[in-house]
Design an enzyme around this catalytic site. Structure first.
Site, PDB file in Angstrom:
ATOM      1  N   LYS A  13      92.145 -46.924  54.415  1.00 38.09           N
ATOM      2  CA  LYS A  13      91.435 -47.208  55.376  1.00 38.09           C
ATOM      3  C   LYS A  13      92.699 -48.135  56.251  1.00 38.09           C
ATOM      4  CE  LYS A  13      86.809 -46.834  54.151  1.00 38.09           C
ATOM      5  NZ  LYS A  13      86.810 -46.727  52.658  1.00 38.09           N
ATOM      6  N   SER A  73      83.629 -51.626  54.251  1.00 37.16           N
ATOM      7  CA  SER A  73      84.533 -50.330  53.651  1.00 37.16           C
ATOM      8  C   SER A  73      83.660 -48.913  53.974  1.00 37.16           C
ATOM      9  CB  SER A  73      84.791 -50.580  52.264  1.00 37.16           C
ATOM     10  OG  SER A  73      85.887 -49.565  51.817  1.00 37.16           O
ATOM     11  N   SER A 123      90.271 -47.069  48.890  1.00 36.70           N
ATOM     12  CA  SER A 123      89.841 -47.484  50.241  1.00 36.70           C
ATOM     13  C   SER A 123      90.909 -48.533  51.040  1.00 36.70           C
ATOM     14  CB  SER A 123      88.720 -48.368  50.207  1.00 36.70           C
ATOM     15  OG  SER A 123      87.371 -47.571  49.910  1.00 36.70           O
TER      16      SER A 123
END
Length: 392
Positions: free
Chosen positions: A68, A125, A65
């Site tokens: 991101k 997230s 993640s």
């Protein structure tokens, strides 16, 4: 015989003395790396981009993640361009809803403001929120990912390739490095520091308004350092079975902002421990000098110009990062510019520089530029001046 023995002993002593610095250096480097358990890590100072510490920072790894961060960077790029507002309503598609992994459980057709979606991405997230934003901005996640890769190239992220916008994929073709993560993290927090006001939120409720009715969902920050490490302001965590445990943490103390990146840590505790250790190491080594009150610049005489003089300006603020752990002494400045220049003068061209010294050591310099253009004086200009002088 005795002379020969002495010569052999002397040769050994000489060889050892030559090799000793390299042995000591190797032991020192090994000792420095032991405080970071993860196989890949880097510590970067945000203002200058200088790397303070690194451990295998160029090896390509799955970022989970941490992906991101680039998604958020593109979102804020759109806000800056004016094509997206924080108050814009973002709709969730069936595809966005179908995302697994970490999510905020958006329903198909559900709408949230762009600001709420940003919070869902950076705090909790949310993979579903990431895809919803990607589709809103680019029409599809695939087209958004193309933009991500273009932005990565613009930033010089040579060892990065994205295949999705949230890091959920297990594809071997979705990769980056600890250094590249630091680069995009730096771009995000220095260009859009407002992101830190979101990434430092510990908990916040959002409201789901769907056909099923209204419900509350609590966003809880995945970055535990914001509660356990002094000065931590976020930024982003990530973990998958392929990537291990990853983190890009931002902290600020005494005007110094550091970015600690950890990749492929064995567990979630290790990633936070490694990041905290790097940050503490960095703050013990770093202090930064920024010339917030630069000296007033003189005007330069222009020979043969329509104007008699031209103004000057600094290209940028002077910034000097000291990584020796020593306090910066009084810094002296020395301006180097000509007393006179000749027309034509072009706006933005370099006129000279302001040099900065600490004792005899030169710390660096900042270019001094011409603030305006000055063309050569023509015959008709002289006639006009004489006529105006006669009339007035």
């Amino acid at each position: 015989m005795e002379r020969k023995r002495i010569a052999v002993i002397c040769s050994w002593i000489l060889a050892v003395s030559l090799l000793l610095p390299y042995v000591v250096k190797g032991e020192t480097e090994a000792a420095e790396e032991t405080f970071v358990e993860a196989p890949g890590a880097v510590l970067m100072e945000a203002e200058t981009g200088k790397v303070i510490f690194e451990k295998d920072m160029e090896t390509k790894r799955s970022p989970a993640s941490i992906t991101k961060i680039m998604t958020l960077l593109l979102i804020f790029d759109e806000i800056k361009k004016g094509s997206l507002k924080l108050t814009d309503m973002i709709s969730t598609s069936a595809y966005a809803k179908s995302m697994g992994g970490s999510q905020v459980f958006l329903e198909e057709g559900e709408t949230q403001t762009a600001e709420t979606m940003i919070k869902c991405i950076v705090i909790a997230s949310g993979n579903d929120a990431s895809v919803a934003m990607a589709e809103h901005i680019a029409g599809s996640e695939q087209d958004f990912v193309k933009r991500m890769n273009v932005r990565a190239k613009e930033l010089g992220m040579k060892n990065t390739n994205f295949e999705d916008c949230c890091g959920l994929t297990d594809s071997d073709n979705h990769y980056t490095t600890a250094y590249d993560i630091a680069v995009m993290s730096r771009e995000l927090v220095t260009k859009y520091p407002e992101i830190l006001s979101y990434s430092s939120i510990w908990m916040e409720d959002i409201t789901h308004e769907t056909k099923k009715g209204s419900s509350t969902f609590t966003l809880t920050n995945t970055n535990k350092l914001i509660r356990s490490y002094e000065g931590c302001k976020g930024l982003k965590t990530g973990s998958t079975s392929k990537a291990g445990y990853c983190l890009s943490a931002v902290a600020e103390r005494n005007g110094v902002t550091l970015i600690a990146v950890v990749m492929a840590a064995p567990d979630y505790k290790a990633r936070f421990k490694d990041a905290a250790a790097m940050l503490t190491y960095g703050f013990s080594k770093c202090n930064i000098y920024i010339d917030e009150k630069p000296s007033k610049l003189p005007e330069i005489k222009v020979k043969g110009g329509i104007q008699k003089s031209v103004s000057l300006k600094y290209k940028e603020k002077f910034k000097y990062l000291n990584t020796e752990g020593e306090a910066l002494e009084k810094i002296e400045k020395k301006l180097t510019v000509p007393r006179e220049t000749e027309a034509p003068v072009k706006k933005g061209e370099k006129a000279g520089e302001m040099n900065y010294y600490m004792g005899k050591k030169k710390l660096g310099c900042v270019p001094v530029l011409y603030k305006e253009s000055v063309r050569k004086i023509k015959y008709e200009d002289w006639v006009k001046r004489v006529w105006e002088a006669y009339l007035f």
